[in-house]
Write a protein that holds these residues in place. Structure first.
Motif, PDB file in Angstrom:
ATOM      1  N   GLU A  61       0.845  -1.189   0.000  1.00 54.60           N
ATOM      2  CA  GLU A  61       0.000   0.000   0.000  1.00 54.60           C
ATOM      3  C   GLU A  61       0.882   1.242   0.000  1.00 54.60           C
ATOM      4  OE1 GLU A  61      -3.786   1.781   2.505  1.00 54.60           O
ATOM      5  OE2 GLU A  61      -2.128   0.876   3.616  1.00 54.60           O
ATOM      6  N   TYR A  62       0.660   2.126  -0.971  1.00 50.47           N
ATOM      7  CA  TYR A  62       1.373   3.400  -1.060  1.00 50.47           C
ATOM      8  C   TYR A  62       0.425   4.495  -0.575  1.00 50.47           C
ATOM      9  CZ  TYR A  62       4.477   0.706  -4.108  1.00 50.47           C
ATOM     10  OH  TYR A  62       5.332  -0.248  -4.629  1.00 50.47           O
ATOM     11  N   LYS A  63       0.842   5.256   0.431  1.00 53.97           N
ATOM     12  CA  LYS A  63      -0.028   6.239   1.073  1.00 53.97           C
ATOM     13  C   LYS A  63       0.075   7.603   0.380  1.00 53.97           C
ATOM     14  CE  LYS A  63      -1.879   5.468   4.504  1.00 53.97           C
ATOM     15  NZ  LYS A  63      -3.228   4.893   4.784  1.00 53.97           N
ATOM     16  N   LEU A  82      -4.082  -2.731  -9.551  1.00 52.10           N
ATOM     17  CA  LEU A  82      -3.946  -1.503  -8.770  1.00 52.10           C
ATOM     18  C   LEU A  82      -5.317  -1.088  -8.268  1.00 52.10           C
ATOM     19  CD1 LEU A  82      -2.212   0.923  -7.804  1.00 52.10           C
ATOM     20  CD2 LEU A  82      -2.853   2.065  -9.936  1.00 52.10           C
ATOM     21  N   MET A  83      -5.431  -0.958  -6.946  1.00 51.57           N
ATOM     22  CA  MET A  83      -6.687  -0.537  -6.322  1.00 51.57           C
ATOM     23  C   MET A  83      -6.467   0.790  -5.618  1.00 51.57           C
ATOM     24  SD  MET A  83      -7.672  -4.258  -4.756  1.00 51.57           S
ATOM     25  CE  MET A  83      -5.957  -4.529  -4.349  1.00 51.57           C
ATOM     26  N   LEU A  84      -7.397   1.694  -5.776  1.00 48.54           N
ATOM     27  CA  LEU A  84      -7.321   3.001  -5.138  1.00 48.54           C
ATOM     28  C   LEU A  84      -8.343   3.076  -4.005  1.00 48.54           C
ATOM     29  CD1 LEU A  84      -7.066   5.280  -8.300  1.00 48.54           C
ATOM     30  CD2 LEU A  84      -5.214   4.339  -6.918  1.00 48.54           C
ATOM     31  N   ASP A 230      -4.939   6.480  -1.415  1.00 49.05           N
ATOM     32  CA  ASP A 230      -3.922   5.449  -1.255  1.00 49.05           C
ATOM     33  C   ASP A 230      -4.018   4.453  -2.404  1.00 49.05           C
ATOM     34  OD1 ASP A 230      -3.348   6.655   1.205  1.00 49.05           O
ATOM     35  OD2 ASP A 230      -4.831   5.404   2.235  1.00 49.05           O
ATOM     36  N   ALA A 231      -2.873   3.889  -2.778  1.00 50.76           N
ATOM     37  CA  ALA A 231      -2.832   2.882  -3.851  1.00 50.76           C
ATOM     38  C   ALA A 231      -2.425   1.549  -3.255  1.00 50.76           C
ATOM     39  CB  ALA A 231      -1.851   3.302  -4.944  1.00 50.76           C
ATOM     40  N   MET A 232      -3.275   0.527  -3.436  1.00 52.60           N
ATOM     41  CA  MET A 232      -2.980  -0.822  -2.969  1.00 52.60           C
ATOM     42  C   MET A 232      -2.726  -1.713  -4.173  1.00 52.60           C
ATOM     43  SD  MET A 232      -5.686  -1.191   0.179  1.00 52.60           S
ATOM     44  CE  MET A 232      -6.997  -0.416  -0.753  1.00 52.60           C
ATOM     45  N   VAL A 233      -1.636  -2.463  -4.115  1.00 50.62           N
ATOM     46  CA  VAL A 233      -1.161  -3.194  -5.276  1.00 50.62           C
ATOM     47  C   VAL A 233      -1.153  -4.693  -4.999  1.00 50.62           C
ATOM     48  CG1 VAL A 233       0.784  -3.548  -6.845  1.00 50.62           C
ATOM     49  CG2 VAL A 233       0.246  -1.249  -6.021  1.00 50.62           C
ATOM     50  N   VAL A 234      -1.672  -5.464  -5.964  1.00 47.98           N
ATOM     51  CA  VAL A 234      -1.465  -6.908  -5.990  1.00 47.98           C
ATOM     52  C   VAL A 234      -0.316  -7.169  -6.948  1.00 47.98           C
ATOM     53  CG1 VAL A 234      -2.471  -9.152  -6.542  1.00 47.98           C
ATOM     54  CG2 VAL A 234      -3.898  -7.374  -5.532  1.00 47.98           C
ATOM     55  N   LEU A 235       0.731  -7.850  -6.481  1.00 44.62           N
ATOM     56  CA  LEU A 235       1.948  -8.040  -7.264  1.00 44.62           C
ATOM     57  C   LEU A 235       1.894  -9.299  -8.110  1.00 44.62           C
ATOM     58  CD1 LEU A 235       4.544  -7.145  -4.473  1.00 44.62           C
ATOM     59  CD2 LEU A 235       3.661  -5.642  -6.266  1.00 44.62           C
ATOM     60  N   ASN A 236       2.653  -9.276  -9.212  1.00 50.23           N
ATOM     61  CA  ASN A 236       2.765 -10.466 -10.064  1.00 50.23           C
ATOM     62  C   ASN A 236       3.628 -11.530  -9.417  1.00 50.23           C
ATOM     63  OD1 ASN A 236       1.263  -9.824 -12.493  1.00 50.23           O
ATOM     64  ND2 ASN A 236       2.773  -8.220 -12.864  1.00 50.23           N
ATOM     65  N   ASP A 237       4.805 -11.133  -8.956  1.00 48.32           N
ATOM     66  CA  ASP A 237       5.767 -12.070  -8.381  1.00 48.32           C
ATOM     67  C   ASP A 237       5.935 -11.773  -6.898  1.00 48.32           C
ATOM     68  OD1 ASP A 237       6.273 -13.258 -10.873  1.00 48.32           O
ATOM     69  OD2 ASP A 237       7.696 -11.663 -11.380  1.00 48.32           O
ATOM     70  N   LEU A 238       5.720 -12.787  -6.079  1.00 46.82           N
ATOM     71  CA  LEU A 238       5.897 -12.646  -4.634  1.00 46.82           C
ATOM     72  C   LEU A 238       7.192 -13.317  -4.232  1.00 46.82           C
ATOM     73  CD1 LEU A 238       2.272 -13.380  -3.370  1.00 46.82           C
ATOM     74  CD2 LEU A 238       3.377 -11.168  -3.663  1.00 46.82           C
ATOM     75  N   ASN A 239       8.158 -12.531  -3.785  1.00 46.65           N
ATOM     76  CA  ASN A 239       9.425 -13.059  -3.301  1.00 46.65           C
ATOM     77  C   ASN A 239       9.988 -12.111  -2.261  1.00 46.65           C
ATOM     78  OD1 ASN A 239      10.984 -10.982  -4.808  1.00 46.65           O
ATOM     79  ND2 ASN A 239      10.253 -12.134  -6.599  1.00 46.65           N
ATOM     80  N   GLY A 240      11.070 -12.509  -1.642  1.00 51.15           N
ATOM     81  CA  GLY A 240      11.631 -11.732  -0.535  1.00 51.15           C
ATOM     82  C   GLY A 240      12.123 -10.358  -0.918  1.00 51.15           C
ATOM     83  N   PHE A 260       2.910  -2.769   4.176  1.00 49.37           N
ATOM     84  CA  PHE A 260       2.876  -4.095   3.583  1.00 49.37           C
ATOM     85  C   PHE A 260       1.808  -4.924   4.296  1.00 49.37           C
ATOM     86  CE2 PHE A 260       7.223  -2.564   3.002  1.00 49.37           C
ATOM     87  CZ  PHE A 260       7.409  -2.764   1.641  1.00 49.37           C
ATOM     88  N   ASN A 261       1.141  -5.767   3.538  1.00 50.37           N
ATOM     89  CA  ASN A 261       0.150  -6.680   4.120  1.00 50.37           C
ATOM     90  C   ASN A 261       0.914  -7.859   4.730  1.00 50.37           C
ATOM     91  OD1 ASN A 261      -2.068  -8.196   4.814  1.00 50.37           O
ATOM     92  ND2 ASN A 261      -3.105  -7.972   2.846  1.00 50.37           N
ATOM     93  N   SER A 262       1.516  -7.590   5.881  1.00 53.57           N
ATOM     94  CA  SER A 262       2.462  -8.542   6.481  1.00 53.57           C
ATOM     95  C   SER A 262       1.828  -9.889   6.773  1.00 53.57           C
ATOM     96  CB  SER A 262       3.048  -7.948   7.768  1.00 53.57           C
ATOM     97  OG  SER A 262       3.705  -6.737   7.497  1.00 53.57           O
ATOM     98  N   GLU A 263       0.578  -9.881   7.242  1.00 51.87           N
ATOM     99  CA  GLU A 263      -0.071 -11.144   7.609  1.00 51.87           C
ATOM    100  C   GLU A 263      -0.266 -12.039   6.389  1.00 51.87           C
ATOM    101  OE1 GLU A 263      -3.918 -12.722  10.187  1.00 51.87           O
ATOM    102  OE2 GLU A 263      -3.603 -10.590   9.852  1.00 51.87           O
ATOM    103  N   LEU A 264      -0.774 -11.465   5.286  1.00 49.88           N
ATOM    104  CA  LEU A 264      -0.983 -12.252   4.076  1.00 49.88           C
ATOM    105  C   LEU A 264       0.345 -12.692   3.476  1.00 49.88           C
ATOM    106  CD1 LEU A 264      -2.906 -13.404   1.975  1.00 49.88           C
ATOM    107  CD2 LEU A 264      -2.846 -11.198   0.787  1.00 49.88           C
ATOM    108  N   LEU A 265       1.325 -11.797   3.455  1.00 48.35           N
ATOM    109  CA  LEU A 265       2.635 -12.149   2.899  1.00 48.35           C
ATOM    110  C   LEU A 265       3.297 -13.252   3.714  1.00 48.35           C
ATOM    111  CD1 LEU A 265       4.016  -8.602   2.003  1.00 48.35           C
ATOM    112  CD2 LEU A 265       3.217 -10.356   0.427  1.00 48.35           C
ATOM    113  N   ARG A 266       3.064 -13.249   5.031  1.00 48.07           N
ATOM    114  CA  ARG A 266       3.637 -14.300   5.870  1.00 48.07           C
ATOM    115  C   ARG A 266       3.068 -15.660   5.486  1.00 48.07           C
ATOM    116  NH1 ARG A 266       2.416 -12.305  10.479  1.00 48.07           N
ATOM    117  NH2 ARG A 266       4.391 -11.251  10.847  1.00 48.07           N
ATOM    118  N   TYR A 267       1.786 -15.694   5.135  1.00 49.16           N
ATOM    119  CA  TYR A 267       1.186 -16.961   4.714  1.00 49.16           C
ATOM    120  C   TYR A 267       1.791 -17.466   3.405  1.00 49.16           C
ATOM    121  CZ  TYR A 267      -2.364 -15.758   8.190  1.00 49.16           C
ATOM    122  OH  TYR A 267      -3.012 -15.432   9.348  1.00 49.16           O
TER     123      TYR A 267
END
Length: 862
Positions: A61-63, A82-84, A230-240, A260-267
């Motif tokens: 999320e970009y504020k 991209l979600m606004l 705010d801009a919320m982004v779903v990414l193509n590639d999820l990596n560290g 960062f959506n830490s909880e979802l990324l942790r999963y």
């Protein structure tokens, strides 16, 4: 196919029982590996889908972004969606709920409305920036009617705390100052809007939030500078690397804040927390190593026994000119054939078994755990390839040692059958103590154990691996549950009610409302106690030494939270921890229950730590002091003696509403009759009522109808349920995995022992031929079982403790608590090992006891 391979295939067909036992062993192993990988993938898939169903899907999320920055983010190669969104508040005129006086506008663009979980009850979702959909609870709690099609004009802006000027959001309850709302709406613009729909209250709106949710629309081409976007982004590639990539993009575009959506990324297995990453990787490595070792043990024993049975066949091959390489390859070829048959069946069996398990679990998953999603069988190419790869490696490792043994068997050794039993007087020598105490049968049993060295070691290896598997997995799952519990707040109630004006009798009237099942009234005050150094926990002593913390007359000042429970709650808590509540009711000798075990998060290390709060004993005395200052600007504190309390009991449990202290603090629990006699100022006492309810929302609504401005209500239903769901789900999989490991271990032991007994038919026939009675024969077997069990425990328990300590150290990257051996599991293992070994031996003996002695003596393994 060469002649050696043809002969190997023929022998596999002729020895159907042995081949079937080997294939079944490999199938079990492959099924276990497949089941573990499938469970892991499916469980993560459930957690991810449930999180998305509750909270929507976004990764970064970009504020406070501008139109130019939005365009640049959209053009980034890693941006998939991209979600606004934007949010603002407005005053809800004539709200009937003093704790929800606002409208909370949550606006999304088209992609955001499609992504976030919003259920339409009537009408439709907004499609333009001048349209809104209102939440259903607002209709029943506002005197102003908002009908579909109605146009309203309303000023919107930010919630501002009037004391410090901070911006407040939906997770911040109303700010009160002496029954007056101490916050305001800083109006940014006035909007004219049309109501086009009614929606259910969104999952992301907490029960204590101050605003009713209103869903609006963000038009990318007409962004308003008055309301930050705010801009919320779903990414193509999820990596560290996404954390660094997102920060670099934000820096390049001049965006000051990102989330960062830490909880979802942790999963997804992605986290910026190095400690957590180390914990996950360490645990995965240890558990995978345990699984591989267990699989190797199971398959190795099958092939080792196969080589023993095929001794004459291998000798025959050697006598007609077979080389060491050919004999070795014959075992590898057998492994390949068995693997070719077993691996596909094992994979299908593992998937089918987990699928049946999921079908059963889904029957009660929603009702018991409250999750809306179902467990789905997720089989990925990666999990299948992983299972196949590990299975091939385990079969190769399992066949390597037997293949090397096979290559060294000479024709003479095979004919004489001296490859397994090579005796000397020293090797079979036993202590006279054994015969004197246990009898001749015990001595013969012990000699048999020493005489059949390789078969004995194969059986012993199976037992040791089974012990290590069971204890390691049970320790791992229990500690994983414990870590999850530590990471959750200790919430044992549904509603917390606080008022700085109502007394405890006035608060207690809410305990009689409909749906309330139990209540606890707590009065608490913060005091201080000076504690001797020897009573401090080691962790606190270390901090005092490292940070040169000054002491007062050689004592450390502890902050003491003194809690008073109502009579019924105190009696219930005292019985729960196993003490007599009447011992604490005596005013002449007041005593307290001391919570001597605490868990807290250390923000310097990022760990959750469990440790002792204080080193004391029942009967010791604590002198309590009140701390006060001369005036508001004074930094010099004065102590005033309040009372002395004896330590009446020590416990690691806490009653509802009591939160664990941090290091350097301690919680004391007393009944309200003792608390009422203490010489303390009531203005320093905080009173709370904690309620459990079958319908927390209805109970909250009933309390709010009293329209008492000083009441503060905290509804924790959703937070508590989420923690319980995670712990319950973890328990289902944990104990399912333990059951699987237990069954595999039992199958391994039975397979090894029964086959080993079958190979000893000639030996048993010889003993019967020289006059050993059935009673003596069974006595010998019982002692053999005893020797196997003792030796297996002598090796298995130390190795298990080592593996458990490694697991504990791995979890220690994120959680810190005292290492404790699982004594109940150890006791269970000790009992089960003797039971399983004895049962397996007696079962095997029962199958051969009626065989003819002469036929058994003439038997040859072919």
């Amino acid at each position: 196919m060469n002649i050696v391979h043809k002969v190997t295939l023929r022998l596999l067909k002729e020895n159907k029982r042995r081949t079937l036992v080997t294939i079944i062993g490999v199938i079990i192993s492959v099924a276990m590996i497949t089941a573990v990988s499938t469970i892991s993938v499916s469980f993560l898939d459930l957690v991810i889908r449930q999180h998305i169903a509750n909270n929507g899907e976004w990764h970064v999320e970009y504020k406070d972004v501008s139109l130019e920055q939005i365009t640049a983010i959209k053009q980034d190669d890693n941006t998939k969606t991209l979600m606004l969104s934007s949010s603002s508040y407005a005053v809800l005129e004539e709200s009937e709920n003093d704790y929800k006086p606002y409208l909370y506008f949550q606006n999304y663009n088209k992609e955001g409305l499609e992504n976030f979980p919003i259920e339409v009850i009537e009408g439709r979702m907004p499609e333009r920036s001048d349209e809104i959909a209102i939440s259903e609870p607002m209709i029943s709690n506002a005197k102003t009617n908002f009908n579909i099609g109605e146009r309203i004009s309303i000023p919107v802006g930010k919630r501002i705390n009037m004391t410090d000027g901070t911006v407040l959001n939906q997770t911040d309850p109303i700010v009160w100052d002496e029954n007056i709302i101490n916050e305001e709406i800083q109006v940014a613009e006035t909007r004219t809007l049309t109501v086009v729909g009614i929606v259910e209250r969104p999952e992301w709106e907490p029960a204590w939030s101050p605003g009713y949710t209103v869903i609006g629309y963000v038009d990318e081409q007409n962004l308003s500078n008055a309301v930050p976007t705010d801009a919320m982004v779903v990414l193509n590639d999820l990596n560290g690397s996404l954390f660094d990539d997102a920060k670099n993009l934000a820096d390049a575009l001049g965006i000051e804040k990102i989330n960062f959506n830490s909880e979802l990324l942790r999963y997804y297995g992605i986290t910026a927390n190095d400690n957590l990453r180390s914990t996950l990787y360490s645990l995965a490595s240890i558990i995978m190593a345990v699984i591989i070792i267990g699989s190797v043990a199971l398959i190795y024993n099958a092939f080792a026994i196969s080589v023993s049975e095929r001794a004459r066949h291998l000798g025959m091959l050697s006598s007609v000119g077979a080389t060491k390489k050919q004999k070795r390859n014959s075992v590898f070829f057998e492994g390949a054939v068995v693997g070719f048959i077993s691996i596909p069946i094992g994979i299908l069996a593992g998937i089918a078994g987990i699928g049946i398990t999921f079908a059963y679990i889904n029957q009660f998953l929603h009702g018991a755990l409250g999750v809306t999603e179902k467990l789905e069988l997720v089989v990925t190419p990666a999990s299948i390839l992983l299972a196949i790869g590990i299975s091939i490696v385990t079969i190769f490792i399992s066949t390597y040692v037997p293949a090397q043994r096979a290559s060294k068997i000479s024709a003479i050794d095979a004919i004489r059958q001296t490859h397994d039993i090579k005796l000397s007087g020293k090797k079979v020598k036993t202590s006279k103590f054994v015969r004197k105490v246990f009898g001749m049968e015990a001595e013969i049993g012990l000699k048999n154990v020493k005489r059949n060295k390789k078969r004995y070691l194969a059986t012993l290896f199976s037992l040791v691996i089974s012990i290590v598997l069971f204890l390691s997995v049970s320790f791992f799952t229990e500690n994983l549950k414990k870590s999850l519990i530590l990471s959750q707040d200790n919430i044992q109630y549904d509603l917390q009610i606080y008022s700085n004006e109502l007394n405890k009798n006035e608060l207690n009237k809410f305990a009689n409302l409909d749906h309330v099942t139990s209540s606890t009234l707590i009065e608490e005050i913060q005091l201080e106690a000076l504690i001797e150094m020897e009573a401090l926990p080691d962790l606190l002593k270390q901090q005092i030494t490292e940070n040169n913390i000054p002491l007062q007359d050689g004592k450390y000042p502890y902050y003491v939270s003194l809690h008073s429970l109502d009579q019924e709650s105190f009696r219930s808590f005292a019985k729960q921890i196993g003490v007599n509540p009447e011992d604490f009711m005596q005013s002449g000798n007041p005593a307290a229950i001391v919570i001597d075990q605490i868990s807290y998060k250390d923000y310097d290390s990022g760990k959750i730590i469990e440790t002792k709060a204080i080193e004391t004993e029942v009967g010791n005395k604590l002198d309590l002091y009140a701390i006060f200052y001369e005036d508001a600007e004074s930094e010099e504190a004065h102590r005033q003696f309040v009372t002395s309390l004896h330590v009446g009991a020590l416990t690691d449990q806490v009653p509802p509403g009591v939160y664990s202290a941090s290091l350097g603090g301690v919680n004391l629990i007393v009944p309200d009759t003792i608390f009422a006699q203490l010489p303390i100022e009531q203005e320093y006492v905080n009173t709370y009522l904690y309620l459990n309810s079958t319908d927390p929302m209805a109970t909250q609504a009933a309390i709010e109808k009293w329209q008492e401005p000083s009441l503060h209500i905290y509804n924790v239903e959703q937070h508590r349920q989420r923690g319980e769901q995670m712990i319950m789900l973890m328990s289902v999989f944990a104990y399912g995995f333990i059951t699987l490991i237990t069954l595999i271990s039992i199958a391994n032991i039975f397979n090894t022992i029964s086959t080993s007994i079958s190979l000893r038919k000639r030996e048993f026939a010889m003993l019967r031929s020289v006059g050993m009675t059935p009673k003596g024969f069974h006595k010998m077997i019982r002692y053999e079982s005893l020797f196997y069990g003792i030796k297996a425990l002598a090796y298995g328990l130390p190795i298990s403790i080592l593996v458990m300590f490694l697991i504990y150290r791995a979890i220690g990257h994120t959680f810190e608590y005292q290492f404790q051996l699982p004594w109940l599991s150890i006791l269970t293992v000790i009992v089960m090992i003797f039971f399983i070994v004895g049962t397996a031996m007696l079962y095997s003996i029962a199958k051969i006891k009626n065989e003819n002695i002469v036929d058994a003596l003439r038997q040859e393994n072919i």
